[in-house]
Scaffold this motif. Sequence first.
Motif, PDB file in Angstrom:
ATOM      1  N   MET A   1     -24.021  11.818  22.185  1.00 64.84           N
ATOM      2  CA  MET A   1     -22.395  11.941  22.346  1.00 64.84           C
ATOM      3  C   MET A   1     -21.973  13.377  21.563  1.00 64.84           C
ATOM      4  N   LYS A   2     -21.012  14.099  22.018  1.00 63.86           N
ATOM      5  CA  LYS A   2     -20.451  15.079  21.171  1.00 63.86           C
ATOM      6  C   LYS A   2     -19.725  14.772  20.211  1.00 63.86           C
ATOM      7  N   THR A   3     -19.510  15.559  19.326  1.00 61.37           N
ATOM      8  CA  THR A   3     -18.210  15.104  18.292  1.00 61.37           C
ATOM      9  C   THR A   3     -17.449  16.120  18.085  1.00 61.37           C
ATOM     10  N   VAL A   4     -16.247  15.567  17.532  1.00 62.93           N
ATOM     11  CA  VAL A   4     -15.175  16.432  17.240  1.00 62.93           C
ATOM     12  C   VAL A   4     -14.377  16.026  16.107  1.00 62.93           C
ATOM     13  N   ALA A   5     -14.124  17.085  15.256  1.00 61.31           N
ATOM     14  CA  ALA A   5     -13.226  16.900  13.904  1.00 61.31           C
ATOM     15  C   ALA A   5     -11.911  17.691  14.039  1.00 61.31           C
ATOM     16  N   PHE A   6     -10.986  16.691  13.439  1.00 65.20           N
ATOM     17  CA  PHE A   6      -9.376  17.589  13.480  1.00 65.20           C
ATOM     18  C   PHE A   6      -9.039  17.694  12.143  1.00 65.20           C
ATOM     19  N   HIS A   7      -8.193  18.364  11.925  1.00 62.06           N
ATOM     20  CA  HIS A   7      -7.597  19.056  10.684  1.00 62.06           C
ATOM     21  C   HIS A   7      -6.061  19.351  10.837  1.00 62.06           C
ATOM     22  N   THR A   8      -5.241  18.845  10.286  1.00 62.17           N
ATOM     23  CA  THR A   8      -3.682  18.975  10.622  1.00 62.17           C
ATOM     24  C   THR A   8      -3.334  19.595   9.449  1.00 62.17           C
TER      25      THR A   8
ATOM     26  N   ARG B   1     -20.181  17.597   9.821  1.00 63.34           N
ATOM     27  CA  ARG B   1     -20.808  18.381  10.833  1.00 63.34           C
ATOM     28  C   ARG B   1     -20.516  17.890  12.283  1.00 63.34           C
ATOM     29  N   ALA B   2     -19.774  18.808  13.039  1.00 62.98           N
ATOM     30  CA  ALA B   2     -19.319  18.396  14.440  1.00 62.98           C
ATOM     31  C   ALA B   2     -19.639  19.528  15.442  1.00 62.98           C
ATOM     32  N   ASP B   3     -19.342  19.057  16.718  1.00 64.91           N
ATOM     33  CA  ASP B   3     -19.774  20.163  17.673  1.00 64.91           C
ATOM     34  C   ASP B   3     -18.379  20.890  17.913  1.00 64.91           C
ATOM     35  N   VAL B   4     -17.312  20.369  17.895  1.00 61.75           N
ATOM     36  CA  VAL B   4     -15.932  20.830  17.968  1.00 61.75           C
ATOM     37  C   VAL B   4     -14.938  20.832  16.900  1.00 61.75           C
ATOM     38  N   TYR B   5     -14.471  21.761  16.400  1.00 61.87           N
ATOM     39  CA  TYR B   5     -13.397  21.544  15.432  1.00 61.87           C
ATOM     40  C   TYR B   5     -12.319  22.097  15.796  1.00 61.87           C
TER      41      TYR B   5
ATOM     42  N   GLN C   1      -7.787  29.587   6.285  1.00 63.12           N
ATOM     43  CA  GLN C   1      -9.040  29.151   5.430  1.00 63.12           C
ATOM     44  C   GLN C   1      -9.616  27.784   6.246  1.00 63.12           C
ATOM     45  N   MET C   2      -8.899  27.076   6.695  1.00 61.62           N
ATOM     46  CA  MET C   2      -9.506  25.866   7.335  1.00 61.62           C
ATOM     47  C   MET C   2     -10.101  26.262   8.571  1.00 61.62           C
ATOM     48  N   LEU C   3      -9.766  27.220   9.241  1.00 65.95           N
ATOM     49  CA  LEU C   3     -10.545  27.858  10.438  1.00 65.95           C
ATOM     50  C   LEU C   3     -11.868  28.437   9.850  1.00 65.95           C
ATOM     51  N   HIS C   4     -11.923  29.104   8.892  1.00 67.06           N
ATOM     52  CA  HIS C   4     -12.893  29.865   8.189  1.00 67.06           C
ATOM     53  C   HIS C   4     -13.968  28.521   7.789  1.00 67.06           C
ATOM     54  N   ARG C   5     -13.300  27.729   7.298  1.00 70.30           N
ATOM     55  CA  ARG C   5     -14.378  26.621   6.667  1.00 70.30           C
ATOM     56  C   ARG C   5     -14.905  25.793   7.727  1.00 70.30           C
ATOM     57  N   ALA C   6     -14.274  25.785   8.854  1.00 68.06           N
ATOM     58  CA  ALA C   6     -14.850  24.967  10.196  1.00 68.06           C
ATOM     59  C   ALA C   6     -16.142  25.649  10.409  1.00 68.06           C
ATOM     60  N   ARG C   7     -15.929  27.166  10.642  1.00 72.89           N
ATOM     61  CA  ARG C   7     -17.072  28.034  11.046  1.00 72.89           C
ATOM     62  C   ARG C   7     -18.092  27.714  10.218  1.00 72.89           C
ATOM     63  N   LYS C   8     -17.938  27.903   8.953  1.00 71.68           N
ATOM     64  CA  LYS C   8     -19.167  27.520   7.742  1.00 71.68           C
ATOM     65  C   LYS C   8     -19.725  26.304   7.930  1.00 71.68           C
TER      66      LYS C   8
ATOM     67  N   ASN D   1     -20.549  24.632  10.749  1.00 69.24           N
ATOM     68  CA  ASN D   1     -21.326  24.470  11.745  1.00 69.24           C
ATOM     69  C   ASN D   1     -21.226  25.793  12.516  1.00 69.24           C
ATOM     70  N   GLU D   2     -22.209  26.817  12.141  1.00 67.25           N
ATOM     71  CA  GLU D   2     -22.255  28.071  12.834  1.00 67.25           C
ATOM     72  C   GLU D   2     -22.126  28.055  14.511  1.00 67.25           C
ATOM     73  N   ASP D   3     -22.940  26.926  14.936  1.00 69.75           N
ATOM     74  CA  ASP D   3     -22.748  26.680  16.530  1.00 69.75           C
ATOM     75  C   ASP D   3     -21.622  26.126  17.260  1.00 69.75           C
ATOM     76  N   ALA D   4     -20.899  25.494  16.090  1.00 65.88           N
ATOM     77  CA  ALA D   4     -19.607  24.589  16.846  1.00 65.88           C
ATOM     78  C   ALA D   4     -18.664  25.696  17.463  1.00 65.88           C
ATOM     79  N   ILE D   5     -17.860  24.782  18.408  1.00 64.89           N
ATOM     80  CA  ILE D   5     -16.827  25.372  18.870  1.00 64.89           C
ATOM     81  C   ILE D   5     -15.438  25.342  17.998  1.00 64.89           C
ATOM     82  N   VAL D   6     -15.055  26.323  17.427  1.00 68.20           N
ATOM     83  CA  VAL D   6     -13.877  26.231  16.548  1.00 68.20           C
ATOM     84  C   VAL D   6     -12.439  26.501  17.351  1.00 68.20           C
ATOM     85  N   VAL D   7     -11.656  25.515  17.362  1.00 67.97           N
ATOM     86  CA  VAL D   7     -10.084  25.712  18.064  1.00 67.97           C
ATOM     87  C   VAL D   7      -9.160  26.000  17.074  1.00 67.97           C
ATOM     88  N   ALA D   8      -8.281  27.004  17.425  1.00 62.80           N
ATOM     89  CA  ALA D   8      -7.119  27.184  16.510  1.00 62.80           C
ATOM     90  C   ALA D   8      -5.969  26.768  17.589  1.00 62.80           C
ATOM     91  N   ALA D   9      -5.027  25.992  17.183  1.00 59.17           N
ATOM     92  CA  ALA D   9      -3.989  25.433  17.922  1.00 59.17           C
ATOM     93  C   ALA D   9      -2.848  25.485  17.178  1.00 59.17           C
TER      94      ALA D   9
END
Length: 455
Positions: free
Chosen positions: A1-8, A38-42, A59-66, A68-76
């Motif tokens: 199952m793929k995982t997703v993490a959110f930050h608001t 660690r998540a598949d999608v941030y 900062q939060m976008l860059h933190r997400a990338r660090k 998991n380099e292979d994750a999908i990082v979404v800026a919304a």
Amino acid sequence: MKTVAFHTLGCKVNTYETEAMQQLMEAAGYSCVEFGERADVYIINTCSVTNIADRKSRQMLHRARKMNEDAIVVAAGCYVESAKDKIDEDLSIDIIVGNNNKNDIVNIINEYLQNKKENKFIIDINKEIEYEEFSISKINDHTRAFIKVQDGCNQFCSYCIIPFTRGRVRSRKMENILDEVKNLASYGYKEIVLTGIHLSSYGVDFLDESYNKRMEKLTQTEESDEEFVNKNELLCLIENIADIAGIERIRIGSLEPRIIKENFIKRLSVIDKFCPHFHLSLQSGCDKTLKNMNRKYTAYEFYEGVELIRKYFNSPAITTDIIVGFPGESESDFEESRKFIEKVKFYETHIFPYSIREGTKAAKMSQIDGNEKVKRANILNEININNQKEFRDLRLGKEDEMLCEELLIKDGIEYFTGYTKEYVKVAFLNRGFKTNDIIKGKIVDFLTDDILLMK
């Protein structure tokens, strides 16, 4: 199952939208994990209210990338809207989602997974007239449900970027709001908080343009007041929510001072479920500064509204926001504002040293020294501390009620803590209560400096 993490980041509207996106992702088969894992999608729901908020978003976008380099990082969200001309350059971001595309988050991610070519989903928010429909069936906060009912702002205050990141006023259909509230009530939620980018404007887009222009020029006359109230969609919404079984409390977010008219307050005062906690954004008690902010009211008009609230509600909580060190605010301007704040006697004052927001008119004005801003903020904070204590002192000896929220152990004794309708924090000796219970008693003492004791 793929995982997703959110930050608001940012406001309660963003929090609501994150909850809605999370439920969409869960329905699509994703498992939600904490943002630090660690998540598949941030997915970072960003804020852009100040330059500092922009920086935190990056900062939060860059933190997400660090993480998991292979994750999908979404800026919304709002930072995406304000930085859309340069956000493509940020290599930490895979997908960019604007403010009126969040409800399509699952399809957006699936499309990216299929071809990894289309990754920018932004419409011209300033031309958007349709409300982006979201709904939620559960809230992470199990006692208080925030419901987004409105988006956008038409005010264009000189310090604010929000009309450019959220667009013009767009209101949610009342029947959709009521359906969501009924659903939440069926799950046991007792308190509803109505929120929006400019809540006072709820429903103005449902009315004809000539009426809205006339309302902008209203004075406190009986005739105009009555016309305003009869067509006020926010008031109608509150009254309809009050009829929903299971809902015990209705709370509202920040209001524009100009909405406070006698018949409006009079109608609210007879709704037993309405919480008498009014957050009126003053920003300054100096008329010159208010004019420079493009706030469209005077300090006297604001005070008239406060007096109307106190006429119809017994000891209501009136809170506000104040900006200190606004461009061009002289010492005498600040002193005028300080005296007005003392006169109103707010329960709580949220004090913000002015922060430059690029892209606004205020950013081009003559700026105040940073140390002077801090000095002025400290002066107002002392007033705020005294006002809070005085308001809490006035609660002693009164019968009241609280909504049970969290357990607190003090000196080996277990208490349930929660808030009164006025949003004053209180504690009650735990006698087997459960989260979401509403209990009544008399306020007899202080448990701590900021928590009252009820028996």
